[in-house]
Motif scaffolding. Structure first.
Motif, short mmCIF file in Angstrom:
data_model
loop_
_atom_site.label_atom_id
_atom_site.label_comp_id
_atom_site.label_asym_id
_atom_site.label_seq_id
_atom_site.Cartn_x
_atom_site.Cartn_y
_atom_site.Cartn_z
N THR A 75 43.49 -27.17 -13.46
CA THR A 75 44.15 -26.43 -14.58
C THR A 75 43.18 -26.94 -15.97
N TRP A 76 43.20 -28.41 -15.91
CA TRP A 76 42.66 -28.90 -17.17
C TRP A 76 41.02 -28.81 -17.02
N ILE A 77 40.51 -28.79 -15.99
CA ILE A 77 39.18 -28.85 -16.07
C ILE A 77 38.48 -27.04 -16.20
N ILE A 78 39.34 -26.48 -15.71
CA ILE A 78 39.30 -25.06 -15.69
C ILE A 78 39.13 -24.45 -17.31
N ARG A 79 40.17 -25.21 -18.15
CA ARG A 79 40.34 -24.99 -19.54
C ARG A 79 39.14 -25.44 -20.32
N ILE A 80 38.64 -26.55 -19.86
CA ILE A 80 37.29 -26.92 -20.49
C ILE A 80 36.23 -25.75 -20.33
#
Length: 215
Positions: A75-80
């Motif tokens: 989720t964190w890297i998709i947000r980036i």
């Protein structure tokens, strides 16, 4: 690096931060497919999507210390990645059609009750049709479908990424299925859905690792 394949992202990140920079390759290979699907869901072409992925991986590497494990790494890297996609769209005045027609009473994606969405995506003979159809539906629905059905995020994760309510996630997902059903019934083909082949994966890995080794 096969022994590390079963390691969690948190374990890999800890070792990277302790100096094993080469292990970042595992992160890149593990999340290449997810980021690719996100970029294509914004209707960026293959080349632009690869550029956005590379920028995302570089930024994620620089920000590893900020990842505190309170959210899922995916989720964190998709947000980036989504932030990069959004900024590119704004910078280039990239226009996506929008709609106010939200209907939570949509029909199942296919009339055959045995064909649920997961099985459809797993069916190689329908993947190109889904890819083509996704590019034709409004962005608000396309990105929800991508996050939920293609990238496997749950309702809460999707809602948080898009800053909408969980109810809206469910409504938009249902609506996206209805739109896709209409498009898919028009054509049938046999190519991959947002396919990201190993040859492309290797190129992204090489580029990202080269750049982070220069940091």
């Amino acid at each position: 690096m096969t022994p590390f394949e079963k390691f969690t992202e948190a374990e890999i990140i800890t070792r990277i931060l302790e100096g094993e920079k080469s292990l970042y390759e595992i992160i890149v290979r593990r999340f290449n497919p997810y980021l690719y699907k996100v970029g294509r869901s914004y209707n960026y072409n293959h080349e632009d999507t690869q550029d956005l992925m590379q920028d995302t991986f570089i930024d994620a590497y620089k920000s590893l210390l900020q990842f505190e494990g309170r959210s899922d790494f995916k989720t964190w890297i998709i947000r980036i990645m989504m932030n990069h996609c959004y900024r590119k769209r704004e910078k280039s005045s990239f226009k996506n059609e929008m709609t106010q027609d939200i209907n939570d009473n949509s029909k199942p994606m296919f009339s055959n009750s045995n064909n649920d969405t997961d099985k459809v995506i797993g069916n190689r003979e329908l993947r190109h049709v889904i890819e083509d159809s996704l590019s034709k539906i409004p962005f608000d629905y396309r990105i929800v479908f991508s996050l939920r059905q293609i990238n496997g995020l749950n309702v809460t994760e999707t809602a948080n990424l898009l800053s909408i309510s969980e109810a809206n996630v469910k409504v938009r997902l249902n609506r996206s299925k209805a739109m896709l059903r209409s498009e898919i019934e028009k054509i049938y083909s046999g190519r991959e859905l947002f396919e990201f082949n190993l040859i492309y994966c290797d190129a992204i890995v090489e580029n990202v690792m080269h750049k982070i080794n220069e940091l």
